[in-house]
Motif scaffolding. Structure first.
Motif, PDB file in Angstrom:
ATOM      1  N   ASP A 102      -4.258   1.460  -2.691  1.00  0.00           N
ATOM      2  CA  ASP A 102      -4.175   0.004  -2.585  1.00  0.00           C
ATOM      3  C   ASP A 102      -3.467  -0.477  -3.855  1.00  0.00           C
ATOM      4  O   ASP A 102      -4.008  -0.370  -4.956  1.00  0.00           O
TER       5      ASP A 102
ATOM      6  N   TYR B 298       0.845  -1.195   0.000  1.00  0.00           N
ATOM      7  CA  TYR B 298       0.000   0.000   0.000  1.00  0.00           C
ATOM      8  C   TYR B 298       0.879   1.243   0.000  1.00  0.00           C
ATOM      9  O   TYR B 298       1.982   1.240   0.563  1.00  0.00           O
TER      10      TYR B 298
ATOM     11  N   ASN C 204      -6.630  -6.401   5.326  1.00  0.00           N
ATOM     12  CA  ASN C 204      -5.788  -5.810   4.270  1.00  0.00           C
ATOM     13  C   ASN C 204      -4.733  -6.771   3.740  1.00  0.00           C
ATOM     14  O   ASN C 204      -3.937  -6.397   2.864  1.00  0.00           O
TER      15      ASN C 204
END
Length: 335
Positions: A215, A122, A291
């Protein structure tokens, strides 16, 4: 005469029954013969790569009669590679590009078993940095780790696909460890960084003004016509797999169930992740799980995206995939 015939028939019947019983017993003995004892050795890595295996490591896995499983959690890939190459480890969860390297190095004896995580990278940034996309990095300075490896190639690919030249349009200050990037962000020495989980969760928890800006998995899919960023894989010793198809099948079924369990119940999954030695902080693990893009993608479904990923990496550095993009034999377990 009639009595003699009856006696002979009776004897024949006894012999026939005896033969049938012998055949039944022999068949039953063959069926009941236990499999040769074996220990299946499995390697995985601390962090997101190993998270999906946590439940299996903690609770054990039933791979059939006389089959035991031994798990090893390593801190770095190079702690596993020699054992994978030698065949000491039958299965191992490793970075996808390393799977390709091992396939080439062993001349096809290490093959793909599944994909187990998508992208865990990220771009994080201070809210005041004005970054919400890769294009917004123009004229900015970012800190990152992973120079000369997959993170650098992923970043360079996405910058180029957005019309930016690394080192010209975007200044990238590489550091040796992910933790160094976190330290710079925490100290205010940097405002933008590229990080993997769980370091993303570490900094966004410490400094609420630092947010996920991009992302990289989503950016990759947008830049490559929907191709997934498949960053870690489970690799399998081909000779062992061919000799033990049922054991492998049971392992894969248990692995998929373990992955589903972590995703569906992060709180319990986090406890198992700590108990398995994959992370040390259950609270951090629970926050990071969503995530970490933990998945179970079978070989058939993984092949197209993984092949594209390897092709892109090889375009930056052929050594990143062991000199050449793996051929069809890498995907043999999906045929």
């Amino acid at each position: 005469m009639e009595k003699m015939i009856k006696k002979m028939n009776a004897k024949k019947m006894i012999v026939l029954v005896g033969l049938m019983m012998g055949m039944i017993l022999a068949f039953t003995a063959c069926q009941a013969k236990p499999a040769e004892p074996q220990t299946v050795k499995v390697g995985t890595l601390a962090g997101p790569t190993g998270m999906g295996m946590a439940e299996m490591i903690v609770n054990g896995v039933d791979l059939g009669e006389n089959v035991t499983t031994e798990f090893t959690v390593a801190g770095a890939p190079d702690q596993l590679t020699a054992s994978v190459i030698s065949g000491e480890f039958q299965l191992a969860a490793l970075p996808s590009n390393l799977g390709a390297v091992l396939f080439n190095k062993t001349e096809g004896q290490v093959v793909l078993g599944s994909v187990n995580t998508l992208g865990v990278l990220y771009i994080v940034a201070d809210e005041t940095a004005g970054v919400t996309s890769i294009a917004d990095l123009k004229g900015k300075t970012i800190v990152a780790s992973g120079q000369g490896s997959t993170p650098e190639y992923v970043l360079n690919y996405l910058l180029e696909k957005n019309g930016l030249t690394p080192g010209v349009d975007v200044t990238i200050n590489y550091v040796a460890e992910h933790s160094e990037a976190v330290t710079q962000l925490a100290a205010g020495q940097a405002t933008i960084a590229m990080l993997p989980e769980p370091f993303v969760t570490t900094i966004t928890t410490k400094k609420p003004n630092i947010k996920i800006a991009v992302d990289m998995s989503e950016a990759w899919e947008a830049a490559s016509n929907g191709s997934q960023l498949q960053m870690t894989t489970l690799v399998v010793n081909k000779e062992w797999a061919e000799a033990n198809p049922e054991v492998l099948k049971k392992f894969m079924e248990a692995y998929e169930a373990s992955i589903d369990s972590v995703n569906e119940n992060p709180a319990e999954g986090a406890k198992n992740i700590v108990a398995a030695g994959i992370m040390t902080d259950a609270t951090l693990a629970e926050k990071a799980i969503p995530n970490c893009n933990i998945v179970f993608i079978p070989v058939k479904e993984a092949q197209q995206s993984l092949n594209e990923y390897y092709t892109i990496l090889a375009g930056f550095e052929p050594k990143a995939v062991g000199g050449k993009v793996p051929g069809e034999e890498f995907y043999v377990l999906g045929k």
